[in-house]
Design an enzyme around this catalytic site. Structure first.
Site, PDB file in Angstrom:
ATOM      1  N   SER B 147       0.749  -1.360  -0.324  1.00  0.00           N
ATOM      2  CA  SER B 147       0.249  -0.134  -0.103  1.00  0.00           C
ATOM      3  C   SER B 147       0.914   1.132   0.198  1.00  0.00           C
ATOM      4  O   SER B 147       1.582   1.455  -0.879  1.00  0.00           O
ATOM      5  CB  SER B 147      -0.552  -0.106   1.414  1.00  0.00           C
ATOM      6  N   ASP B 224     -10.066  -5.713  -3.417  1.00  0.00           N
ATOM      7  CA  ASP B 224      -9.679  -4.477  -1.998  1.00  0.00           C
ATOM      8  C   ASP B 224     -10.514  -2.970  -2.420  1.00  0.00           C
ATOM      9  O   ASP B 224     -10.394  -2.659  -3.181  1.00  0.00           O
ATOM     10  CB  ASP B 224      -8.214  -4.657  -2.941  1.00  0.00           C
ATOM     11  N   HIS B 258      -7.111  -6.056   0.755  1.00  0.00           N
ATOM     12  CA  HIS B 258      -6.588  -5.513   1.101  1.00  0.00           C
ATOM     13  C   HIS B 258      -5.304  -5.832   2.743  1.00  0.00           C
ATOM     14  O   HIS B 258      -4.235  -5.052   2.419  1.00  0.00           O
ATOM     15  CB  HIS B 258      -6.978  -3.327   1.648  1.00  0.00           C
TER      16      HIS B 258
END
Lengths: 280, 280
Positions: B147, B224, B258
């Site tokens: 991320s 996600d 995620h």
């Protein structure tokens, strides 16, 4: 039963559910990993009992077990370690008694007996729910656990010959009657008469076990502080099993401690051990 | 440098250290996994940069990477994500700016520039410390991240041709100039002139990259939430890399989200990817 979370992992699904427990009279959570093969039919199930202070989350997030459950096609169930939020005075006062420390017994003492029935929850209520709601082969279940949960796995197996196809443990409390953690918990939940304690002590239960052949696998870190503090006493269990000719493999692991870093290292071996019996 | 914790794991050691950072002017922690082969000589090193809200702990406890670092003989370093406890007004007000959200840039704005220098910390100060204190092959290092940390891994590589032998990322923020997270962070740390933002945007940096051939591996979950909210924009990076003939493999993973459950599933592939270049 309510789905709390659901995450894809190793081709399967790691989920957490909450449900209302009749035994414990409160809302409980459990983690469940459904391997890819559970999409195509019924599969065996392995229960994992956690140790002091844990919830269902510790095993789910830290052990790395899902990879091997995916490969071997086994459902993993990780329950919480005690009733929650039942408003018993003092339940949150210490890390080793009350909340997070159910010790997998059915309490007999007035203050605790209404809610603290983890033994019946783990051996009866939860498996019935799991078998009803998920694609398990209901007569192919095994059990493992860590520390207080290793104690739980051992006693659930020894008290119910044939119920579990195999048992293993990480650094289990093998002889709770003779260690400080067990003495505190058993006095609180079961009272001061030690006769009642024998019903939940793996060493005592091994002395009178007569059921299908067990082949117990135990991993124990040599650098585990709780080993040197005589909280675990694996040598006592090995002695009894030796006397009773119950095969037991106690692997003393150099430099390993009591943490999930230790469990993550050896969980593959344990799942292989259970797969051998669950899929035989 | 002070050892905070040390746990045996997969035959090696998972440790956490704290040290005083000159760049960040505060005490920082990092996790480091030393594989068994680091006992016998120098080995390559892989840096892992975490995402928003994380400390050094998330990767250490949840990713399950140590198994593969042990097998491939690679040191893993997991830094924290921002300066800590530096007493800047508002630093703890939001999850996506300030503490836990350093974005791997060197801040230029008065309020932040004295401490928020994560770019120099990650690319210079920390590697110098790691190479001094641990048995690394100093010219064999690679980088990955998740991320915000995937963004970090990409820009550290693109801004320093040849410094890292390989780069990969899990669900990276690929085009921070054009997503809400990046716009907030870059405005705060770098000011409102977007020219300065281009220095820390993987898509912009790819347009002008001229260094050793890269072969970027990215895993991205299709389920996600941040993908559908246009925070990640991997398709923009793939477009630029395609235009520039930079090999990039974007693997869109069905149903994955995620979380670290996603990372744990694919970390083996990433460590294999890096091992290929680190050990070539």
């Amino acid at each position: 039963m309510t789905e709390v979370s659901s995450n894809k992992m190793f081709g399967g699904w790691q989920k957490v559910f909450s449900h209302q427990s009749k035994e414990l009279k409160c809302t409980m959570k459990f983690g469940i990993y459904l391997p890819p093969s559970a999409n195509g039919g019924k599969v065996p199930v392995l229960y994992y009992l956690s140790g002091l202070t844990c919830t269902e989350q510790n095993f789910v997030t830290k052990a790395g077990a899902q990879k091997y459950a995916s490969e071997h096609g086994i459902i993993l169930v990780a329950p919480d370690t005690s009733p929650r939020g039942v408003n018993i005075e003092g339940e949150d006062d210490s890390y080793d008694f009350g909340s997070g420390a159910g010790f997998y017994v059915n309490a007999t003492q007035d203050k605790w007996k209404n809610h603290y029935r983890m033994y019946s929850y783990i051996t009866e209520e939860l498996p019935a729910l799991i078998n009803e709601k998920f694609p398990t082969i209901s007569d192919r279940q095994s059990i493992t656990g860590h520390s207080m949960g290793g104690h739980g796995a051992l006693i659930c197996t020894l008290k119910n010959p044939g119920k579990y196809r195999s048992v293993s443990a990480f650094s289990p409390i093998c002889n709770p009657m003779n260690c400080p953690w067990g003495e505190k918990a058993f006095t609180g939940y079961l009272g001061s008469d030690k006769t009642a304690w024998k019903e939940y002590d793996a060493c005592e239960l091994s002395k009178t076990y007569s059921g299908p052949q067990l082949n117990i696998l135990i991993d124990q870190g040599k650098a585990d502080n709780f080993l040197t503090q005589n909280q675990l006493l694996p040598e006592s269990l090995v002695q009894v099993c030796s006397d009773k000719a119950i095969p037991i493999s106690l692997r003393m692991q150099e430099d390993y401690d009591h943490s999930y870093f230790f469990i993550a290292t050896f969980i593959e071996d344990h799942i292989k051990h259970h797969a051998k019996y669950l899929k035989a």
